[in-house]
Design a protein around this motif. Structure first.
Motif, mmCIF file in Angstrom:
data_model
loop_
_atom_site.group_PDB
_atom_site.id
_atom_site.type_symbol
_atom_site.label_atom_id
_atom_site.label_comp_id
_atom_site.label_asym_id
_atom_site.label_seq_id
_atom_site.Cartn_x
_atom_site.Cartn_y
_atom_site.Cartn_z
ATOM 1 N N ASN A 38 3.315 1.313 5.431
ATOM 2 C CA ASN A 38 3.175 1.287 3.986
ATOM 3 C C ASN A 38 4.290 2.079 3.315
ATOM 4 O OD1 ASN A 38 0.657 -0.198 3.603
ATOM 5 N ND2 ASN A 38 -0.249 1.493 4.734
ATOM 6 N N GLU A 43 0.835 5.705 0.956
ATOM 7 C CA GLU A 43 0.353 6.599 2.022
ATOM 8 C C GLU A 43 -1.084 7.053 1.798
ATOM 9 O OE1 GLU A 43 3.460 9.556 1.696
ATOM 10 O OE2 GLU A 43 4.297 8.878 3.601
ATOM 11 N N LYS A 44 -1.474 7.245 0.534
ATOM 12 C CA LYS A 44 -2.792 7.800 0.252
ATOM 13 C C LYS A 44 -3.831 6.758 -0.140
ATOM 14 C CE LYS A 44 -0.754 12.135 -1.152
ATOM 15 N NZ LYS A 44 -0.405 12.999 -2.245
ATOM 16 N N PHE A 45 -3.390 5.597 -0.570
ATOM 17 C CA PHE A 45 -4.332 4.561 -0.997
ATOM 18 C C PHE A 45 -3.797 3.210 -0.565
ATOM 19 C CE2 PHE A 45 -5.889 1.381 -3.993
ATOM 20 C CZ PHE A 45 -7.249 1.597 -3.897
ATOM 21 N N SER A 46 -4.581 2.476 0.222
ATOM 22 C CA SER A 46 -4.088 1.197 0.688
ATOM 23 C C SER A 46 -5.182 0.382 1.344
ATOM 24 C CB SER A 46 -2.968 1.409 1.708
ATOM 25 O OG SER A 46 -2.515 0.181 2.199
ATOM 26 N N ALA A 47 -5.174 -0.906 1.086
ATOM 27 C CA ALA A 47 -6.037 -1.828 1.824
ATOM 28 C C ALA A 47 -5.363 -2.205 3.142
ATOM 29 C CB ALA A 47 -6.307 -3.074 0.989
ATOM 30 N N ARG A 48 -4.131 -1.736 3.310
ATOM 31 C CA ARG A 48 -3.360 -1.988 4.533
ATOM 32 C C ARG A 48 -3.391 -0.721 5.394
ATOM 33 N NH1 ARG A 48 1.009 -5.177 4.835
ATOM 34 N NH2 ARG A 48 2.291 -3.369 5.286
ATOM 35 N N GLN A 49 -4.545 -0.192 5.649
ATOM 36 C CA GLN A 49 -4.729 1.113 6.285
ATOM 37 C C GLN A 49 -3.946 1.306 7.569
ATOM 38 O OE1 GLN A 49 -8.799 2.061 6.970
ATOM 39 N NE2 GLN A 49 -8.359 3.925 8.059
ATOM 40 N N ASN A 50 -3.928 0.340 8.447
ATOM 41 C CA ASN A 50 -3.277 0.513 9.748
ATOM 42 C C ASN A 50 -1.895 -0.113 9.811
ATOM 43 O OD1 ASN A 50 -5.497 1.913 10.865
ATOM 44 N ND2 ASN A 50 -6.564 -0.025 11.107
ATOM 45 N N GLY A 53 0.825 -1.194 0.000
ATOM 46 C CA GLY A 53 0.000 0.000 0.000
ATOM 47 C C GLY A 53 0.858 1.243 0.000
#
Length: 61
Positions: free
Chosen positions: A43, A33-40, A31
């Motif tokens: 990245n 910084e601005k788009f990711s399925a790994r939010q937490n 992922g």
């Protein structure tokens, strides 16, 4: 019909990406910084686009 199991590796840094590639993974997910399925998770930064360039020749992203 037999199916081959595939290895999908989560990668949040160059260290984990390189380890996954060395280990022969079939696919990775990462992922930004601005788009990711790994939010937490940790990245890649926008400046670390080299990670994508490492994966494309191997066709694993």
């Amino acid at each position: 019909m037999a199916h081959k199991a595939e290895i999908l590796a989560p990668c949040g840094s160059f260290e984990t990406l390189e380890a996954a590639l060395r280990s022969g993974c079939d696919a990775v997910y990462l992922g930004g910084e601005k788009f990711s399925a790994r939010q937490n998770a940790v990245n890649f930064t926008d400046e670390q686009k080299e990670a994508v360039r490492l994966c494309h020749p191997r066709e694993i992203l």
